[in-house]
Design a protein around this motif. Sequence first.
Motif, PDB file in Angstrom:
ATOM      1  N   SER A   1      55.027  55.392  35.178  1.00  0.00           N
ATOM      2  CA  SER A   1      53.889  56.081  35.425  1.00  0.00           C
ATOM      3  C   SER A   1      54.155  57.593  35.758  1.00  0.00           C
ATOM      4  CB  SER A   1      53.394  55.666  36.873  1.00  0.00           C
ATOM      5  OG  SER A   1      54.443  55.581  37.858  1.00  0.00           O
ATOM      6  N   THR A   2      54.334  58.379  34.382  1.00  0.00           N
ATOM      7  CA  THR A   2      54.357  59.731  34.833  1.00  0.00           C
ATOM      8  C   THR A   2      52.845  60.156  34.977  1.00  0.00           C
ATOM      9  OG1 THR A   2      54.093  60.172  32.612  1.00  0.00           O
ATOM     10  CG2 THR A   2      56.293  60.118  33.183  1.00  0.00           C
ATOM     11  N   LEU A   3      52.608  61.439  35.619  1.00  0.00           N
ATOM     12  CA  LEU A   3      51.132  62.188  36.015  1.00  0.00           C
ATOM     13  C   LEU A   3      50.739  62.946  34.993  1.00  0.00           C
ATOM     14  CD1 LEU A   3      51.595  61.646  39.855  1.00  0.00           C
ATOM     15  CD2 LEU A   3      50.078  60.403  38.652  1.00  0.00           C
TER      16      LEU A   3
ATOM     17  N   SER B   1      47.326  58.380  35.446  1.00  0.00           N
ATOM     18  CA  SER B   1      48.689  57.924  34.759  1.00  0.00           C
ATOM     19  C   SER B   1      48.155  56.774  34.076  1.00  0.00           C
ATOM     20  CB  SER B   1      49.793  57.445  35.852  1.00  0.00           C
ATOM     21  OG  SER B   1      49.393  56.207  36.576  1.00  0.00           O
ATOM     22  N   GLU B   2      48.866  56.448  32.641  1.00  0.00           N
ATOM     23  CA  GLU B   2      48.528  55.168  31.949  1.00  0.00           C
ATOM     24  C   GLU B   2      49.261  54.089  32.412  1.00  0.00           C
ATOM     25  OE1 GLU B   2      48.973  56.892  28.099  1.00  0.00           O
ATOM     26  OE2 GLU B   2      46.727  57.514  27.950  1.00  0.00           O
TER      27      GLU B   2
ATOM     28  N   PHE C   1      49.055  63.444  48.973  1.00  0.00           N
ATOM     29  CA  PHE C   1      48.332  62.463  48.325  1.00  0.00           C
ATOM     30  C   PHE C   1      46.963  62.125  49.202  1.00  0.00           C
ATOM     31  CE2 PHE C   1      47.871  58.409  46.264  1.00  0.00           C
ATOM     32  CZ  PHE C   1      47.313  57.549  47.294  1.00  0.00           C
TER      33      PHE C   1
ATOM     34  N   ARG D   1      44.568  56.782  45.300  1.00  0.00           N
ATOM     35  CA  ARG D   1      44.987  56.241  43.961  1.00  0.00           C
ATOM     36  C   ARG D   1      43.978  55.136  43.651  1.00  0.00           C
ATOM     37  NH1 ARG D   1      48.369  51.539  43.609  1.00  0.00           N
ATOM     38  NH2 ARG D   1      48.975  50.820  41.697  1.00  0.00           N
TER      39      ARG D   1
ATOM     40  N   TYR E   1      45.461  54.568  36.077  1.00  0.00           N
ATOM     41  CA  TYR E   1      45.382  54.808  37.442  1.00  0.00           C
ATOM     42  C   TYR E   1      44.891  56.105  37.615  1.00  0.00           C
ATOM     43  CZ  TYR E   1      47.820  50.541  37.967  1.00  0.00           C
ATOM     44  OH  TYR E   1      48.215  49.163  38.065  1.00  0.00           O
TER      45      TYR E   1
ATOM     46  N   LEU F   1      52.065  69.069  48.301  1.00  0.00           N
ATOM     47  CA  LEU F   1      51.225  68.098  47.629  1.00  0.00           C
ATOM     48  C   LEU F   1      50.891  67.010  48.352  1.00  0.00           C
ATOM     49  CD1 LEU F   1      52.267  68.050  43.996  1.00  0.00           C
ATOM     50  CD2 LEU F   1      50.093  68.897  44.783  1.00  0.00           C
TER      51      LEU F   1
ATOM     52  N   TYR G   1      45.208  64.674  44.654  1.00  0.00           N
ATOM     53  CA  TYR G   1      46.089  65.253  45.543  1.00  0.00           C
ATOM     54  C   TYR G   1      45.571  66.614  46.007  1.00  0.00           C
ATOM     55  CZ  TYR G   1      49.785  62.185  43.870  1.00  0.00           C
ATOM     56  OH  TYR G   1      50.720  61.448  43.512  1.00  0.00           O
TER      57      TYR G   1
ATOM     58  N   PHE H   1      44.328  59.503  40.466  1.00  0.00           N
ATOM     59  CA  PHE H   1      44.909  59.959  41.917  1.00  0.00           C
ATOM     60  C   PHE H   1      44.346  61.356  42.153  1.00  0.00           C
ATOM     61  CE2 PHE H   1      48.689  57.349  41.993  1.00  0.00           C
ATOM     62  CZ  PHE H   1      48.632  56.941  40.646  1.00  0.00           C
TER      63      PHE H   1
ATOM     64  N   PHE I   1      48.231  65.784  35.179  1.00  0.00           N
ATOM     65  CA  PHE I   1      47.374  66.454  36.127  1.00  0.00           C
ATOM     66  C   PHE I   1      46.106  67.371  35.576  1.00  0.00           C
ATOM     67  CE2 PHE I   1      49.320  66.321  40.469  1.00  0.00           C
ATOM     68  CZ  PHE I   1      50.354  65.540  40.012  1.00  0.00           C
ATOM     69  N   GLY I   2      45.034  67.416  36.174  1.00  0.00           N
ATOM     70  CA  GLY I   2      44.111  68.601  35.733  1.00  0.00           C
ATOM     71  C   GLY I   2      44.590  70.041  36.116  1.00  0.00           C
TER      72      GLY I   2
ATOM     73  N   PHE J   1      43.692  68.500  43.038  1.00  0.00           N
ATOM     74  CA  PHE J   1      44.334  68.007  41.579  1.00  0.00           C
ATOM     75  C   PHE J   1      43.863  66.634  41.576  1.00  0.00           C
ATOM     76  CE2 PHE J   1      46.433  71.719  40.299  1.00  0.00           C
ATOM     77  CZ  PHE J   1      47.230  72.081  41.365  1.00  0.00           C
TER      78      PHE J   1
END
Lengths: 115, 114
Positions: A101-103, A95-96, A47, A50, A33, A45, A37, A35, A105-106, A91
Motif C-alpha cells: 500500500s503505497t500512498l 492506496s490501491e 492521520f 482511513r 483505500y 503528518l 492527513y 485517507f 497524495f493530492g 492531504f
Amino acid sequence: AQKVTQAQTEISVVEKEDVTLDCVYETRDTTYYLFWYKQPPSGELVFLIRRNSFDEQNEISGRYSWNFQKSTSSFNFTITASQVVDSAVYFCALSEGSGYSTLTFGKGTMLLVSP
Amino acid sequence: NAGVMQNPRHLVRRRGQEARLRCSPMKGHSHVYWYRQLPEEGLKFMVYLQKENIIDESGMPKERFSAEFPKEGPSILRIQQVVRGDSAAYFCASSPTSGNNEQFFGPGTRLTVL
C-alpha cells in the motif's frame, strides 16, 4: 494509474464557520483505500481517517465528518465550527487494494482559520 | 510505545555533499516507506522496503539516491552529491504488514541544500 485531485489550493474562513475540503480520486481498482492527513505548521503528518472502498457510510468524529461518494469518486472532508487550531494543510491520499500500500497524495489544501 | 522516529529533523548540506536520513519504524513494524515533499507540493512516494529488501523503488530518482533497511538498525535514505533541487522534506512511514493498513508517519527530515 491512480490520481488524487484537491482542487482547492487555499481556503480562508473565520472561526466557527463550517468548511468543506474536496477530494476527487481516480483508480481502476475496485478495492482501494482513502485517507486524510493533517499537516500543521509544525510539519508533522497527523492521520485523520482511513476508509475502504466497500464502506460508503459517512463518518463523523467530533467536529470532523467525511462524505464518501463512489458515484462521483469523491471523499470530501467537512470541519464544523472551525477553530484557529484547525489551520493546517490537509492531504487526501489513495492506496490501491492489490498488494502493498503505497500512498498517492493530492497536492493538499491549506486551510487558514482566522479569529 | 514510541512512534516513528526520524533524524536529524533538520539537515543542511552544501552542493556536492552527501545526505544521510535515518528512520526508525515503530516497534513491531517491518515495512518502511519513504516519501518526499517538495515545496508547495504533496508527498510523493519514493521507495518501499522490508527488512533487508527493497520491494519497490519506482519513485526513486535513478541517480544519486539509494535506500536500505538492514536487519539491525534504522532505514537509511542516502543522497549523494546533493543539488539544490534535493531540498525538501523527507518523510518516513512504517506499517506492521504489507496490506492497506494505516501508515504511521515520522516527523520528517527537512533537507536544505545551500
